[in-house]
Scaffold this active site. Structure first.
Site, mmCIF file in Angstrom:
data_model
loop_
_atom_site.group_PDB
_atom_site.id
_atom_site.type_symbol
_atom_site.label_atom_id
_atom_site.label_comp_id
_atom_site.label_asym_id
_atom_site.label_seq_id
_atom_site.Cartn_x
_atom_site.Cartn_y
_atom_site.Cartn_z
ATOM 1 N N ASP A 5 -58.497 -21.085 -53.593
ATOM 2 C CA ASP A 5 -58.650 -20.072 -52.464
ATOM 3 C C ASP A 5 -58.548 -18.606 -52.675
ATOM 4 O OD1 ASP A 5 -57.802 -22.596 -51.064
ATOM 5 O OD2 ASP A 5 -55.768 -22.047 -50.937
ATOM 6 N N GLY A 33 -77.545 -19.074 -49.781
ATOM 7 C CA GLY A 33 -78.829 -18.757 -49.026
ATOM 8 C C GLY A 33 -78.409 -19.465 -47.509
ATOM 9 N N ARG A 54 -61.865 -28.710 -55.788
ATOM 10 C CA ARG A 54 -60.665 -28.319 -56.654
ATOM 11 C C ARG A 54 -60.703 -29.134 -57.998
ATOM 12 N NH1 ARG A 54 -55.633 -29.300 -53.287
ATOM 13 N NH2 ARG A 54 -54.734 -30.663 -54.716
HETATM 14 O O1 F6P Z 1 -54.652 -24.353 -51.945
HETATM 15 C C1 F6P Z 1 -55.567 -25.215 -52.322
HETATM 16 C C2 F6P Z 1 -56.034 -26.172 -51.355
HETATM 17 O O2 F6P Z 1 -57.169 -26.990 -51.949
HETATM 18 C C3 F6P Z 1 -56.801 -25.588 -50.013
HETATM 19 O O3 F6P Z 1 -58.075 -25.078 -50.016
HETATM 20 C C4 F6P Z 1 -56.613 -26.858 -49.022
HETATM 21 O O4 F6P Z 1 -56.378 -26.398 -47.899
HETATM 22 C C5 F6P Z 1 -55.283 -27.403 -49.558
HETATM 23 O O5 F6P Z 1 -55.062 -27.049 -50.984
HETATM 24 C C6 F6P Z 1 -55.247 -28.862 -49.490
HETATM 25 O O6 F6P Z 1 -53.935 -29.411 -50.000
HETATM 26 P P1 F6P Z 1 -53.577 -30.970 -50.354
HETATM 27 O O7 F6P Z 1 -54.462 -31.266 -51.786
HETATM 28 O O8 F6P Z 1 -52.165 -31.145 -50.492
HETATM 29 O O9 F6P Z 1 -54.550 -31.999 -49.334
#
Ligand code: F6P
Length: 322
Positions: free
Chosen positions: A129, A187, A254
């Site tokens: 984030d 873009g 992630r």
């Molecule tokens: O803080 C990192 C993050 O991936 C956010 O972007 C997202 O809102 C949240 O964690 C999702 O959390 P979880 O993996 O618990 O669903």
């Protein structure tokens, strides 16, 4: 001055965390400090899931996503009883200082252990984030943007070929960092950000006007903290009648192999975390400044809300959208 001889590492997950673990462990080993890993985040700390780490335990992990220490979201740690148990286990295991590699939630947890139980802590800013106050670059954010761009480029193939509109939802919790950067680097024509007001009627008018001039393919990014892609798609469909699809990128942002940028950041941050303990600095967070200079600042500043500047980026997105 605190004398840290044994360090514990606790992590959240995102790309670059393993590279940070490696940097922490190898730096600690270089100074003959003892180092242990706390499995499954704060939940594992409460359950006393603590393992010894050595230089060899972190071989071959620099390129891996996730965290070799695993992680969890701990409800128990949100209670004062849970935190008391966590602090008790830290002391029982002879851990003199805890390095927490994580985002806002994890760093807030570290701060609580420091103020409530006098545990020496260091926070390593790590979150896709990129919403840690006082820090330009958290580990994981660069990889998340690159993963999203890779996905977006593929979506564009269909958007252009089918002359279709796509709404792509990206992560970021309440922060528009990923969304703004992805929209500019990808873009895109429009981006909905938590930091900016947005008028759906204006967007629908713009789409209709552009369509009359021959522009029929759009990619609109929405930050998950602003609006859901499916809702936007529904509204645009109802107002304009255009064929439009929603894509939610979700957790792919992630994961994955950390970019070189995130690995380099992880090396600097991980090494600095140990150096801070050696200098007797505790309850600090860190940032990388010009000329590769590492700077520490109070952890309590890091967990305050971050003011994200998105106007310049948004202005560019609109000028360049054509
Ligand atoms: O803080 C990192 C993050 O991936 C956010 O972007 C997202 O809102 C949240 O964690 C999702 O959390 P979880 O993996 O618990 O669903």
């Amino acid at each position: 001055m605190v004398n840290i001889k044994k360090i514990g590492i606790l992590t959240r997950d995102c790309a670059g965390v393993n590279a940070a673990i490696r940097a922490i462990v190898r730096t600690a080993c270089a100074y003959d400090m003892e180092i242990v890993g706390i499995m499954r985040g704060y939940e594992g700390l409460i359950n006393n899931e603590i393992i010894p780490l050595s230089s060899r335990s972190v071989s071959g992990i620099i390129n891996l996503g996730g965290t070799i220490l695993k992680t969890s979201r701990s409800k128990t740690f949100c209670s004062s009883e849970g935190r008391a148990q966590a602090a008790k286990n830290i002391r029982a295991n002879g851990i003199d200082g805890l390095i927490v590699v994580g985002g806002n939630g994890s760093l807030t947890g570290a701060h609580l252990l420091a103020v409530e139980h006098n545990i020496p802590v260091i926070g390593v800013p790590t979150t896709i984030d990129n919403d840690i106050n006082g820090v330009d670059n958290a580990i994981g954010a660069d990889t998340a943007i690159n993963v999203a761009i890779d996905a977006l480029d593929k979506i564009r193939d269909t958007a252009v070929s089918l002359e279709r509109i796509f709404v792509v939802e990206v992560m970021g919790r309440n922060c528009g960092y990923i969304a703004s950067k992805v929209a500019l680097a990808g873009g895109c024509e429009e981006v909905l950000l938590p930091e900016r007001d947005f008028n759906m009627d204006n967007l629908c008018e713009d789409i209709e006007k552009a369509s009359k001039k021959g522009k029929v393919s759009w990619i609109i990014i929405t930050a998950e903290g602003k609006a859901k892609a499916l809702d936007i798609v529904q509204t645009i469909k109802e107002k304009t009648g255009f064929d439009i699809r929603a894509v939610v990128l979700g957790h792919i942002q992630r994961g994955g192999r950390p970019t070189a940028f995130d690995r380099v950041l992880a090396a600097y941050y991980g090494n600095f975390a140990v150096e801070l303990f050696r200098k007797g600095e505790i309850n600090k967070c860190m940032r990388l400044e010009k000329n590769n200079t590492m700077v520490s600042f109070p952890l309590e500043e890091a967990i305050k809300p971050k003011n994200i500047e998105v106007e310049k980026c948004y202005g560019l997105i609109k000028i360049l959208a054509g």
